[in-house]
Write an enzyme that holds these catalytic residues in place. Structure first.
Site, PDB file in Angstrom:
ATOM      1  N   SER A 164      13.202 -11.995   1.471  1.00  0.00           N
ATOM      2  CA  SER A 164      13.430 -13.180   2.570  1.00  0.00           C
ATOM      3  C   SER A 164      14.796 -13.049   1.847  1.00  0.00           C
ATOM      4  CB  SER A 164      13.132 -14.142   1.808  1.00  0.00           C
ATOM      5  OG  SER A 164      13.244 -15.044   0.827  1.00  0.00           O
ATOM      6  N   ASP A 175      26.999 -12.478  -4.129  1.00  0.00           N
ATOM      7  CA  ASP A 175      26.292 -11.977  -3.382  1.00  0.00           C
ATOM      8  C   ASP A 175      26.308 -12.164  -1.804  1.00  0.00           C
ATOM      9  OD1 ASP A 175      23.371 -10.799  -3.274  1.00  0.00           O
ATOM     10  OD2 ASP A 175      22.837 -12.349  -4.029  1.00  0.00           O
ATOM     11  N   HIS A 177      22.791  -7.708  -3.192  1.00  0.00           N
ATOM     12  CA  HIS A 177      21.838  -6.677  -4.009  1.00  0.00           C
ATOM     13  C   HIS A 177      20.651  -6.352  -3.486  1.00  0.00           C
ATOM     14  CE1 HIS A 177      19.718 -10.586  -4.046  1.00  0.00           C
ATOM     15  NE2 HIS A 177      18.612 -10.340  -3.331  1.00  0.00           N
TER      16      HIS A 177
END
EC number: 3.4.21.-
Length: 985
Positions: A231, A148, A117
């Protein structure tokens, strides 16, 4: 940059179904949707791990901290801060600018691991900042279709002052109870180190909601580290310095974080390092991990449970089918609720096993065994290619983006992976102002569009400016097909391109598909106009024949007016010449498409012929030969309305329904609409009419008419501060001079005293020093209102002799000023050479009467804009000059894109650009001359001034491939706008 808690890309939260906690992915994306996260029962460690976690009681806390310090000092050299832009809306992701984290996994090849993402499914540009603050461009070379993670690549030879090292990936070291550190760009800071302990290894992937990216078919690791925005992509490391997981998401209401295991990352990295394709297989089925007790309730037999518990002693559940996509390889074979037993004879208990088999079997047939109703069911299934059902190209046309429906989106609703998905519902394809995502196009111009190629072929055949029927549906409601008409705009949004992903260069290459087809000739149309339902007054009933609806579609931000469609009531001023007056809130400038509709039956194009600088009205003109309908020219009153006069309100409600009501004038007052935070056109120095009727508040536009059908006033809406809408009447006597000039076949021009005015009472006037003889004169000559006009502000001007705030106007050219309209300015034609004339003002300033020669000025409308780095620049428009006492530069920012370089590097709306590379840029000509010399993909220095005159400087790196420099200029002879490409990639 503003930091918000979002998907650990500085990202948005989502609600947990069971724990009612909100989940977030950890980067800097402030524009994601919210939704729920499924929370399961805590499981034990993975089946191949030891249940008992030894407790190290032999080492002191001091020694442990020293070891961590040594490890962190090495790890930070591998961690980078990623500043990036996802350039265009694509699939599940909106266009955005954000920050995240990544870490080097191959120092020789320059490979950085981060989240999918972050890399995004669509066009990406970005750079990485290393520990020593060296910077290097990064390009995307892989984004996983499902999981991801993704890889970015940089050129290690470009780094001069740091020797980068790679973190070693060891997913097998992730164990329950292990102490870990998350080293990354938490909350947008350069470096943050968060500590925690792994609490779970077998959590289902968090669900971030519908119509957004979600990982699935993988276990996630859970820990309590309290990571936040920025993060995303951080390494999760052990005390030995190994990366055991990848930070991906977390809870915004708890300290819980979710890490992606690195098993599939290791395989993908090995493929990249050996230059082999990363095969990804699928049977288009989503599995979820469910505990044994739930599996039993869904049909798992006692024998199969016993066998699984014995074979996998560390496991407490099995994989159960959650969603099977229609027309996929497993459709009509696997059913929801089936428990997965084996694939190709291999007993299955984890997602990693499934991925291993599918990724190595693309195109092959596999044998799947599931349990359904306590019975084994076996079937054969051909493994599909995940990359094929993941879009790698998109089409840009009519200001919108389209691509094939993705597996990611189709999975949410178990739909077939096919159809044309609207990635950005903008431009001509703004299908629903209230819903921008999830649309799939079924038909365009009565032709079916099942694939992107079919859609392209249909769009090739449609001429510019044609209105076509579009049938479409939303993924959230596939049962309902919607139909609308779409205006094909290929003149403001001229590009018709196809973009294709290039994983070698990291750039989406584009090619032009075709030039626009010229508009078709417009044919006259016939319509019946119904009378108003006013039985006792036929003249008033006929007023509907003089009313129409003016529609405007703004294509690009100009004068700080956002591009959006608007419409409101217009009054026909001359049916033979096609003049229509309308509120300027509906026609704020002339860089737009304007149409006039009659009786909700005929829609014809129009052009803007006049914009009043202060009185909040515009006049457009349509071609009367195209309208075969009984349109009538109304009679305009010669006398002004006064307080207490009876009148009739006729107006359009917000639903464009025409209504009427008997009313009376309850007040006439002076008005200047308050400033907006971002200056834009506003009505100033008006004499406005208010009426005694609640119905006027329900209508954004209309007229006031006498019983004999004479028009007395125009009912206008004005945009004010914070989107507040002001509704008021403007007496037609105030517009008659302009109307008469138009009817005479000339172009009207208005020259005004460019200052702000307000009314004050006689008491205030006396206190501020107005002589008694002037107060007496006002009392003798005024009949309805006793007031003086005072100056509230002075617009920016270089003229020395001018009005000053606080001045009280006594007379102009020897005539007592009793109301606002007495200083309304001079109306003439473009033939008049002396329209900008001097007026003799007598004012009270500092309790003294003085004479001033005040020059009137013509307000120039914007005729040119420049788009640079995704920022719309123009000369400061009149609304800016009304509130500024000095103009630092004629290069003023009115808008910036959500993924633009301007946003990424810090150009704010309302900033003035005063210098580029230390060269002064006092105007757009100079600015363009300077930026033309800036090469692609290089930094330039910009010096800017805020709206409050605070100077600052930034650096900005150009990217002409995605953000070219473009000029849009109005042709003064034809009135058309011409686009010029300034930069070349």
């Amino acid at each position: 940059m503003t930091v918000e808690l979002k998907r650990n890309l500085l990202e948005s939260s989502v609600e947990d179904i069971d724990l009612e906690s909100k989940k977030q992915r950890v980067d800097n994306d402030v524009d994601q949707n919210t939704s729920s996260v499924d929370e399961d029962i805590d499981y034990e460690e993975d089946y191949d791990e030891v249940n008992d976690v030894p407790i190290d009681s032999g080492n002191s806390l001091f020694n442990n901290n020293a070891k961590w310090q040594e490890t962190i000092s090495k790890v930070v050299k591998s961690v980078v801060s990623i500043h990036f832009s996802q350039v265009a809306p694509f699939d599940s992701e909106a266009a955005l600018v954000s920050e995240a984290t990544g870490f080097i996994v191959d120092a020789k090849l320059g490979i950085i691991l981060t989240n999918r993402h972050v890399v995004g499914p669509g066009p990406f540009i970005g750079y990485a900042i290393f520990d020593n603050h060296e910077e290097c461009d990064v390009i995307p070379i892989y984004r996983d279709p499902v999981h991801d993670f993704g890889f970015l690549k940089f050129d290690p030879s470009k780094l001069k002052y740091i020797e980068v090292t790679a973190l070693e990936l060891k997913p097998s070291l992730a164990k329950v109870g292990s102490e870990i550190r998350v080293v990354g760009n938490d909350a947008g800071e350069k470096l943050s180190i968060l500590s925690g302990f792994i609490s779970r290894l077998d959590r289902n992937a968090p669900d971030y909601g519908e119509l957004t990216y979600n990982d699935f078919n993988t276990e996630y690791i859970q820990a309590a580290a309290a990571a936040s925005g920025g993060s995303s992509g951080s390494p999760v490391i052990t005390v030995e310095g190994y990366a055991v997981a990848l930070q991906a998401g977390g809870s915004s209401e708890a300290s819980t974080d979710f890490f992606l295991p690195l098993d599939r990352v290791v395989r993908a990295l090995q493929c990249v390092q050996t230059d082999k394709p990363i095969t990804r297989g699928t049977i288009q089925t989503q599995w979820v991990l469910k505990p044994f007790d739930e599996c039993r309730r869904l049909g798992l037999s006692e024998d199969r449970e016993k066998e699984a518990r014995k074979r996998f002693p560390g496991k407490t559940g099995l994989l159960v089918a959650e969603a099977i996509l229609r027309e996929g390889p497993a459709y009509n074979k696997v059913q929801e609720g089936d428990t997965l037993i084996s694939i190709n004879g291999t007993p299955i208990c984890s997602f990693i096993q499934v991925d291993n088999i599918l990724d190595s079997s693309v195109g092959d047939e596999i044998i799947i065994v599931v349990q359904r109703g306590s019975k084994d069911i076996s079937f054969r299934c051909t493994v599909g290619d995940l990359h094929i059902i993941t879009p790698s190209r998109y089409v840009e046309v009519c200001g919108a983006n389209f691509h094939e429906l993705s597996y990611q989106m189709a999975r949410c609703y178990a739909l077939p992976v096919k159809g044309v998905f609207v990635a950005s519902a903008t431009g001509s394809f703004d299908l629903d102002p209230k819903e921008k995502t999830g649309w799939v196009i079924d038909f365009v111009d009565n032709k079916e569009t099942p694939t992107l190629d079919d859609f392209i072929e249909v769009m090739k055949t449609i001429p510019d400016e044609k209105r076509v029927i579009v049938k479409f549906h939303n993924l959230t409601d596939v049962q309902t097909q919607r139909i609308t008409s779409v205006y094909i705009d290929r003149h403001w949004c001229s590009e018709f391109r196809i973009y294709t992903r290039n994983d070698k260069t990291g750039i989406w290459d584009y090619e032009k598909i075709t030039e626009k087809l010229p508009p078709l000739p417009i044919k006259p149309q016939k319509a019946k106009i119904l009378d108003l339902p006013i039985n006792d007054n036929k003249k008033l009933a006929k007023m509907s024949h003089s009313l129409c609806v003016v529609h405007s579609v703004i294509a690009i931000t100009m004068d700080s007016m956002e591009p959006e469609p608007t419409n409101g009531c217009g009054l026909v001023l001359d049916a033979e010449k096609g003049y229509v007056i309308v509120s300027r809130s509906f026609v704020p400038h002339d860089c737009l498409n304007t149409f006039v509709s009659f009786a909700e039956s005929i829609l014809v194009p129009a052009k803007v012929v006049f914009l009043h600088p202060t009185q909040n009205y515009a006049i457009v003109q349509y071609d009367p030969s195209l309208v075969d309908a009984p349109v009538c020219t109304p009679v305009l009153a010669n006398e002004r309305l006064e307080r207490g006069d009876e009148t009739n309100f006729i107006g359009y409600m917000y639903s464009n329904t025409l209504i009427s009501s008997k009313t009376k004038v309850n007040g006439i007052s002076s008005l200047s609409v308050p400033n907006d935070i971002i200056p834009r056109y506003r009505a100033t120095n008006l004499e406005v009419i208010s009426i005694d009727s609640n119905i006027s508040t329900k209508c954004k536009s209309g007229i006031l008419a006498a019983d004999d059908g004479t028009v007395r006033a125009i009912w206008l809406s004005c945009m004010g501060n914070k989107e507040k809408l002001y509704l008021m009447g403007l007496d037609v006597v105030d517009i008659k001079e302009v109307v008469d000039i138009l009817r005479a076949g000339k172009n009207p021009k208005v020259s005004i005293v460019d200052a702000g005015f307000d009314s004050i009472s006689l008491l205030q006037a006396r206190i501020r020093g107005v002589p008694e003889e002037w107060i007496k004169m006002m009392e003798e000559e005024s009949e309805n209102r006793l007031q003086f006009i005072s100056v509230t502000r002075n617009s920016y001007t270089t003229i020395k002799e001018r009005l000053e705030p606080g001045d009280i106007i006594l007379s102009v050219n020897g005539k007592l000023v009793k109301r606002m309209r007495d200083i309304g300015g001079v109306v003439g034609t473009d033939d008049d050479t002396d329209i900008e004339s001097e007026l003799l003002f007598k004012v009270v300033r500092d309790a003294k009467v003085i004479d001033l020669k005040i020059k009137t000025v013509q307000i120039e409308e914007t005729t040119r804009i420049v788009v640079f780095a995704g920022c719309v620049l123009q000369a400061p428009h009149h609304a800016v000059r009304q509130v500024k006492t000095s103009i630092p530069s004629e290069v003023y920012a009115v808008s910036r894109g959500t993924s633009s370089l301007a946003l990424q590097y810090g150009i704010e709306v309302t900033n003035f650009i005063t210098h580029v590379n230390d060269q002064s840029t006092p105007d757009l000509d100079t600015f363009l001359k300077v930026v033309k010399e800036i090469p692609d993909n290089t930094y330039c220095k910009l010096r800017l001034m805020t709206f409050d005159d605070v100077p600052f400087a930034i650096s900005l790196k150009t990217n002409y491939h995605y953000f070219p420099t473009v000029e849009l200029r109005k042709n003064p002879k034809t009135g058309s706008w011409i686009e010029n490409d300034i930069s070349e990639t």
